[in-house]
Design an enzyme around this catalytic site. Structure first.
Site, PDB file in Angstrom:
ATOM      1  N   ASP A  31       0.972  -1.208  -0.059  1.00  0.00           N
ATOM      2  CA  ASP A  31       0.120  -0.026  -0.133  1.00  0.00           C
ATOM      3  C   ASP A  31       0.911   1.245   0.157  1.00  0.00           C
ATOM      4  O   ASP A  31       1.875   1.041   0.308  1.00  0.00           O
ATOM      5  CB  ASP A  31      -0.840   0.047   1.252  1.00  0.00           C
ATOM      6  CG  ASP A  31      -2.324   0.744   0.870  1.00  0.00           C
ATOM      7  OD1 ASP A  31      -3.180   0.357   0.708  1.00  0.00           O
ATOM      8  OD2 ASP A  31      -2.326   2.010   0.792  1.00  0.00           O
ATOM      9  N   LYS A  36      -0.980   2.946   7.370  1.00  0.00           N
ATOM     10  CA  LYS A  36      -1.650   1.834   7.187  1.00  0.00           C
ATOM     11  C   LYS A  36      -0.741   0.586   7.419  1.00  0.00           C
ATOM     12  O   LYS A  36      -0.783  -0.419   8.273  1.00  0.00           O
ATOM     13  CB  LYS A  36      -2.234   1.645   6.016  1.00  0.00           C
ATOM     14  CG  LYS A  36      -3.806   1.233   6.047  1.00  0.00           C
ATOM     15  CD  LYS A  36      -4.406   1.483   4.546  1.00  0.00           C
ATOM     16  CE  LYS A  36      -5.991   1.153   4.604  1.00  0.00           C
ATOM     17  NZ  LYS A  36      -6.361   1.300   3.181  1.00  0.00           N
ATOM     18  N   LYS A 205     -19.101  -8.748 -13.143  1.00  0.00           N
ATOM     19  CA  LYS A 205     -19.277  -7.912 -11.959  1.00  0.00           C
ATOM     20  C   LYS A 205     -20.231  -6.752 -11.934  1.00  0.00           C
ATOM     21  O   LYS A 205     -20.991  -6.722 -11.189  1.00  0.00           O
ATOM     22  CB  LYS A 205     -17.878  -7.289 -11.500  1.00  0.00           C
ATOM     23  CG  LYS A 205     -17.740  -6.277 -10.514  1.00  0.00           C
ATOM     24  CD  LYS A 205     -17.845  -7.053  -9.184  1.00  0.00           C
ATOM     25  CE  LYS A 205     -18.274  -5.984  -7.829  1.00  0.00           C
ATOM     26  NZ  LYS A 205     -18.563  -6.729  -6.886  1.00  0.00           N
ATOM     27  N   ALA A 253     -37.164  -3.299   1.779  1.00  0.00           N
ATOM     28  CA  ALA A 253     -37.167  -1.849   1.382  1.00  0.00           C
ATOM     29  C   ALA A 253     -36.635  -1.103   2.468  1.00  0.00           C
ATOM     30  O   ALA A 253     -36.583  -1.623   3.372  1.00  0.00           O
ATOM     31  CB  ALA A 253     -38.764  -1.596   1.080  1.00  0.00           C
ATOM     32  N   GLY A 258     -26.420   2.070  -0.121  1.00  0.00           N
ATOM     33  CA  GLY A 258     -25.341   2.967  -0.278  1.00  0.00           C
ATOM     34  C   GLY A 258     -24.195   2.057  -0.388  1.00  0.00           C
ATOM     35  O   GLY A 258     -24.159   0.983  -0.689  1.00  0.00           O
ATOM     36  N   CYS A 261     -20.210   0.482  -3.295  1.00  0.00           N
ATOM     37  CA  CYS A 261     -20.005  -0.217  -4.796  1.00  0.00           C
ATOM     38  C   CYS A 261     -21.556   0.136  -5.383  1.00  0.00           C
ATOM     39  O   CYS A 261     -21.310   0.625  -6.528  1.00  0.00           O
ATOM     40  CB  CYS A 261     -19.952  -1.725  -4.505  1.00  0.00           C
ATOM     41  SG  CYS A 261     -18.515  -2.383  -3.835  1.00  0.00           S
TER      42      CYS A 261
HETATM   43  N1  LIG Z   1     -15.262  -2.503  -0.794  1.00  0.00           N
HETATM   44  C1  LIG Z   1     -15.984  -3.483  -1.328  1.00  0.00           C
HETATM   45  O1  LIG Z   1     -16.892  -4.260  -0.628  1.00  0.00           O
HETATM   46  C2  LIG Z   1     -15.577  -4.054  -2.806  1.00  0.00           C
HETATM   47  C3  LIG Z   1     -16.135  -5.408  -3.188  1.00  0.00           C
HETATM   48  C4  LIG Z   1     -15.887  -6.010  -4.583  1.00  0.00           C
HETATM   49  C5  LIG Z   1     -15.148  -4.966  -5.104  1.00  0.00           C
HETATM   50  N2  LIG Z   1     -14.732  -3.778  -4.912  1.00  0.00           N
HETATM   51  C6  LIG Z   1     -13.893  -3.070  -5.976  1.00  0.00           C
HETATM   52  O2  LIG Z   1     -12.486  -3.377  -5.348  1.00  0.00           O
HETATM   53  C7  LIG Z   1     -11.894  -1.973  -5.646  1.00  0.00           C
HETATM   54  C8  LIG Z   1     -11.087  -1.596  -4.430  1.00  0.00           C
HETATM   55  O3  LIG Z   1     -12.252  -1.294  -3.512  1.00  0.00           O
HETATM   56  P1  LIG Z   1     -11.987  -1.203  -1.648  1.00  0.00           P
HETATM   57  O4  LIG Z   1     -12.989  -0.930  -1.079  1.00  0.00           O
HETATM   58  O5  LIG Z   1     -10.998  -2.419  -1.312  1.00  0.00           O
HETATM   59  O6  LIG Z   1     -10.936   0.198  -1.903  1.00  0.00           O
HETATM   60  P2  LIG Z   1     -10.265   1.103  -0.717  1.00  0.00           P
HETATM   61  O7  LIG Z   1     -10.260   2.354  -0.989  1.00  0.00           O
HETATM   62  O8  LIG Z   1     -10.794   0.556   0.715  1.00  0.00           O
HETATM   63  O9  LIG Z   1      -8.820   0.637  -0.823  1.00  0.00           O
HETATM   64  C9  LIG Z   1      -7.626   0.852  -1.916  1.00  0.00           C
HETATM   65  C10 LIG Z   1      -6.416   0.805  -1.329  1.00  0.00           C
HETATM   66  O10 LIG Z   1      -5.421   0.957  -2.331  1.00  0.00           O
HETATM   67  C11 LIG Z   1      -4.464   1.874  -1.688  1.00  0.00           C
HETATM   68  N3  LIG Z   1      -3.537   2.530  -3.138  1.00  0.00           N
HETATM   69  C12 LIG Z   1      -3.873   3.294  -3.746  1.00  0.00           C
HETATM   70  N4  LIG Z   1      -2.985   3.413  -4.650  1.00  0.00           N
HETATM   71  C13 LIG Z   1      -1.957   2.304  -4.595  1.00  0.00           C
HETATM   72  C14 LIG Z   1      -0.767   2.025  -5.049  1.00  0.00           C
HETATM   73  N5  LIG Z   1      -0.372   2.650  -6.382  1.00  0.00           N
HETATM   74  N6  LIG Z   1      -0.227   0.764  -4.648  1.00  0.00           N
HETATM   75  C15 LIG Z   1      -0.763   0.185  -3.673  1.00  0.00           C
HETATM   76  N7  LIG Z   1      -1.924   0.715  -2.913  1.00  0.00           N
HETATM   77  C16 LIG Z   1      -2.505   1.805  -3.532  1.00  0.00           C
HETATM   78  C17 LIG Z   1      -5.146   2.899  -1.004  1.00  0.00           C
HETATM   79  O11 LIG Z   1      -3.940   3.462  -0.111  1.00  0.00           O
HETATM   80  C18 LIG Z   1      -6.233   1.962  -0.374  1.00  0.00           C
HETATM   81  O12 LIG Z   1      -5.412   1.449   0.944  1.00  0.00           O
HETATM   82  C19 LIG Z   1     -12.809  -1.100  -6.161  1.00  0.00           C
HETATM   83  O13 LIG Z   1     -12.834  -1.076  -7.561  1.00  0.00           O
HETATM   84  C20 LIG Z   1     -14.093  -1.444  -5.811  1.00  0.00           C
HETATM   85  O14 LIG Z   1     -15.043  -1.157  -6.553  1.00  0.00           O
HETATM   86  C21 LIG Z   1     -14.861  -3.219  -3.617  1.00  0.00           C
HETATM   87  O1  LIG Z   2     -32.614  -5.918   0.725  1.00  0.00           O
HETATM   88  C1  LIG Z   2     -31.576  -5.033   0.846  1.00  0.00           C
HETATM   89  C2  LIG Z   2     -30.001  -5.361   0.669  1.00  0.00           C
HETATM   90  C3  LIG Z   2     -29.219  -4.175   0.837  1.00  0.00           C
HETATM   91  N1  LIG Z   2     -29.708  -2.899   0.869  1.00  0.00           N
HETATM   92  C4  LIG Z   2     -28.853  -1.837   0.886  1.00  0.00           C
HETATM   93  O2  LIG Z   2     -27.863  -1.927   0.088  1.00  0.00           O
HETATM   94  C5  LIG Z   2     -26.488  -1.467   0.260  1.00  0.00           C
HETATM   95  C6  LIG Z   2     -25.281  -2.430   0.081  1.00  0.00           C
HETATM   96  O3  LIG Z   2     -25.504  -3.636   0.731  1.00  0.00           O
HETATM   97  P1  LIG Z   2     -24.698  -5.255   0.497  1.00  0.00           P
HETATM   98  O4  LIG Z   2     -24.617  -5.382  -0.867  1.00  0.00           O
HETATM   99  O5  LIG Z   2     -24.927  -6.013   1.729  1.00  0.00           O
HETATM  100  O6  LIG Z   2     -23.311  -4.544   0.862  1.00  0.00           O
HETATM  101  P2  LIG Z   2     -21.825  -4.096   0.039  1.00  0.00           P
HETATM  102  O7  LIG Z   2     -20.684  -4.335   0.923  1.00  0.00           O
HETATM  103  O8  LIG Z   2     -22.076  -2.865  -0.839  1.00  0.00           O
HETATM  104  O9  LIG Z   2     -21.835  -5.304  -1.083  1.00  0.00           O
HETATM  105  C7  LIG Z   2     -22.047  -5.157  -2.415  1.00  0.00           C
HETATM  106  O10 LIG Z   2     -21.087  -4.564  -3.339  1.00  0.00           O
HETATM  107  C8  LIG Z   2     -19.905  -5.380  -3.004  1.00  0.00           C
HETATM  108  C9  LIG Z   2     -18.788  -4.361  -3.890  1.00  0.00           C
HETATM  109  O11 LIG Z   2     -18.906  -4.386  -5.286  1.00  0.00           O
HETATM  110  C10 LIG Z   2     -20.047  -6.566  -3.763  1.00  0.00           C
HETATM  111  O12 LIG Z   2     -18.968  -7.252  -3.850  1.00  0.00           O
HETATM  112  C11 LIG Z   2     -20.955  -7.319  -3.058  1.00  0.00           C
HETATM  113  O13 LIG Z   2     -21.329  -8.531  -3.742  1.00  0.00           O
HETATM  114  C12 LIG Z   2     -22.504  -6.580  -3.016  1.00  0.00           C
HETATM  115  O14 LIG Z   2     -23.279  -7.077  -2.122  1.00  0.00           O
HETATM  116  C13 LIG Z   2     -26.741  -1.089   1.926  1.00  0.00           C
HETATM  117  O15 LIG Z   2     -26.765   0.172   1.876  1.00  0.00           O
HETATM  118  C14 LIG Z   2     -27.604  -1.841   2.275  1.00  0.00           C
HETATM  119  O16 LIG Z   2     -28.592  -1.018   3.214  1.00  0.00           O
HETATM  120  C15 LIG Z   2     -31.106  -2.498   0.968  1.00  0.00           C
HETATM  121  O17 LIG Z   2     -31.359  -1.586   0.874  1.00  0.00           O
HETATM  122  N2  LIG Z   2     -31.899  -3.667   0.855  1.00  0.00           N
END
Ligand SMILES: NC(=O)c1ccc[n+]([C@@H]2O[C@H](COP(=O)([O-])OP(=O)(O)OC[C@H]3O[C@@H](n4cnc5c(N)ncnc54)[C@H](O)[C@@H]3O)[C@@H](O)[C@H]2O)c1
Ligand SMILES: O=c1ccn([C@@H]2O[C@H](COP(=O)(O)OP(=O)(O)O[C@H]3O[C@H](CO)[C@@H](O)[C@H](O)[C@H]3O)[C@@H](O)[C@H]2O)c(=O)[nH]1
Length: 458
Positions: A31, A36, A205, A253, A258, A261
């Site tokens: 990172d 961190k 995705k 509902a 939020g 993603c």
């Molecule tokens: N958060 C989720 O639940 C979730 C789930 C599925 C997919 N995604 C996708 O995955 C990606 C990452 O999401 P996240 O929530 O983990 O992001 P995040 O913002 O929590 O973390 C990103 C990290 O990358 C680091 N970073 C930035 N530039 C860098 C570099 N050059 N080298 C090394 N580290 C670097 C930052 O300091 C940070 O710690 C996004 O595209 C998101 O859409 C997120």
């Molecule tokens: O019936 C439902 C289910 C969820 N939510 C809302 O939807 C948002 C997202 O919820 P959830 O999907 O549980 O959380 P995330 O961590 O954002 O995960 C979603 O986004 C990720 C990032 O891409 C994906 O990897 C996951 O599969 C996908 O579920 C939240 O605000 C929840 O309150 C509702 O309002 N009603």
């Protein structure tokens, strides 16, 4: 066992790195954030995720996992580099790919071994073709490098569990070499693998996330109509859920979706469609419904009360969902400024999100209103004039109708997550407003013997 580096230690990168180490690989998590890295080295997780810290400590102690800012050493001679950096939303809704580009450049200038670059971040369809070309253009050493897509599906709050028990692993590769390497990295997880081409993997995705967002917005749309015609959306969801084609999940509902993603991934796909001359009407509608939903209860409460000025407002829940300290696109972030602007004195409870909220909202805008963070629901509710539920934390779900009635000055509750029973709240003398569930008098509902049925969330 493979030697792996992971770029980015957010929700995706850190959980991937830790679970790769857990199944036997040798992992370096990279990172740019020095603080961190220091925190992780001391055995502390920078994010709140159940079970993560324990696995971090275990694998770090076993020498299978390390954290560093030194990407040059980390990337130099590994079998695979997984990219998990952010792809945040830009002003026009498109994904910001600058973090991906930076990592791609760093990889190109560093690797001295044949290496598979695997993009876990959510990126618009076609991005990984460009990432591969970009790396090859800047490559310093004469090595084989290919890019595969491996989108992540974990949900926050259950990230470790979701990774170790994923419904499927999606692999998007353009050569047998890349496919085989990625398959064998995932082999120890013993999970179903779906192997497709790179662009299809990228689309899976977005199509998955946007479908879930659509499902939520659809139920919110139906909820708003339910309210007007005297139906109860929770009973409607229950009735729908028995149809296996519909399923029972993501039918809740409330005040909208939020998180980091759904909001950005709906906008990014809509933007991509527009750029390709296509009008993605369904996803546009999901975005539109969600926009209105976030402040629905605030607007209702504003109509019901003359003013929020000088009122004690209890806020239960700040994070975008329970189980995480993440505030990205949380309903609280939209509603609290509106309440403060009106001069409300807010008493907010959230088991883990208050610290992060304080960072973004140190005080009310223009010195209006106040916000006090309290450590339990009772302190928030004591003498409150009105209460808003934004997140369905267990602590909040457990609040009984009697507690609202006894603690609040005026028991007026706006529940954005439909966690309480309408009839029970009304019987206790609480004026209760939720989403898509009219008051019992309007719905003409009789007292049900089957209370479990009414309290079940779908
Ligand atoms: N958060 C989720 O639940 C979730 C789930 C599925 C997919 N995604 C996708 O995955 C990606 C990452 O999401 P996240 O929530 O983990 O992001 P995040 O913002 O929590 O973390 C990103 C990290 O990358 C680091 N970073 C930035 N530039 C860098 C570099 N050059 N080298 C090394 N580290 C670097 C930052 O300091 C940070 O710690 C996004 O595209 C998101 O859409 C997120
Ligand atoms: O019936 C439902 C289910 C969820 N939510 C809302 O939807 C948002 C997202 O919820 P959830 O999907 O549980 O959380 P995330 O961590 O954002 O995960 C979603 O986004 C990720 C990032 O891409 C994906 O990897 C996951 O599969 C996908 O579920 C939240 O605000 C929840 O309150 C509702 O309002 N009603």
């Amino acid at each position: 066992m493979y030697k792996i580096a992971v770029a980015g230690t957010g929700y995706v990168g850190l959980v991937a790195g830790v679970t790769f180490a857990e199944v036997g690989h040798q992992v370096a998590c990279v990172d740019i954030d020095e603080e961190k890295v220091k925190v992780m080295k001391s055995g502390v997780s920078p994010i709140y995720e159940e079970g993560l810290e324990k696995l971090m400590q275990k694998n770090y102690a076993a020498g299978k996992l390390d954290y560093t800012t030194d990407y040059k050493t980390a990337y130099k001679d590994v079998d695979a580099i997984f990219i998990g950096v952010g792809t945040p939303e830009q002003a026009d809704g498109s994904a910001n790919l600058s973090y991906i580009a930076t990592v791609a450049r760093q990889i190109a200038e560093t690797i001295e071994n044949d290496c598979l670059v695997v993009v876990k971040s959510t990126v618009p369809i076609g991005t990984n073709d460009k990432v591969e070309q970009f790396i090859q253009d800047f490559l310093v050493h004469d090595v084989r490098v290919e890019v595969a897509s491996n989108p992540e599906f974990l949900a926050q709050g259950s990230a470790v569990h979701d990774t170790l028990h994923a419904a499927r692993i999606i692999i998007g590769a353009e050569s047998k070499w890349a496919e085989d390497r990625l398959m064998s990295i995932y082999e120890p997880f013993k999970l179903p693998i779906v192997s497709v081409n790179r662009r299809s993997a990228e689309m899976i995705k977005y199509a998955s996330n946007d479908f879930l967002a659509l499902k939520i917005s659809y139920m919110n749309d139906i909820a708003n109509l339910c309210e007007l015609v005297g139906a109860d959306v929770q009973d409607v969801a229950k009735g729908m859920s028995f149809d296996e084609r519909i399923g029972s999940k993501f039918l809740n509902a409330g005040i909208g979706f939020g998180g980091s993603c759904f909001p950005k991934d709906t906008k990014a796909l809509e933007n991509l469609a527009r750029q390709n001359g296509y009008d993605l009407k369904t996803v546009k509608a999901a975005i539109d419904v969600n926009k209105g939903q976030k402040t629905l209860l605030y607007k209702k409460a504003s109509k019901r009360l003359i003013t929020f000025s000088g009122l004690k407002v209890a806020v239960l829940g700040l994070t975008f969902k329970p189980g995480t300290d993440d505030l990205r696109e949380a309903a609280s972030l939209e509603n609290i400024p509106l309440l403060l602007e009106q001069g409300a004195d807010i008493y907010a409870f959230d088991p883990v999100g208050a610290k992060n909220f304080e960072k973004v909202h140190p005080e009310g805008p223009n010195g209006k209103g106040t916000i006090t963070y309290v450590s339990n629901v009772e302190q928030a509710l004591q003498d409150a004039n009105v209460c808003f539920v934004f997140t369905e934390w267990e602590e909040v779900k457990k609040v009984t109708p009697k507690k609202y009635k006894n603690l609040m000055r005026t028991p007026l509750v706006y529940d954005g997550r439909n966690i309480h029973d309408v009839l029970e709240m009304e019987k206790a003398g609480v004026e209760y407003h939720s989403v898509g569930r009219p008051s019992t008098s309007l719905a003409g509902k009789k007292e049900s013997k089957n209370h479990d049925f009414q309290n079940t969330r779908y």
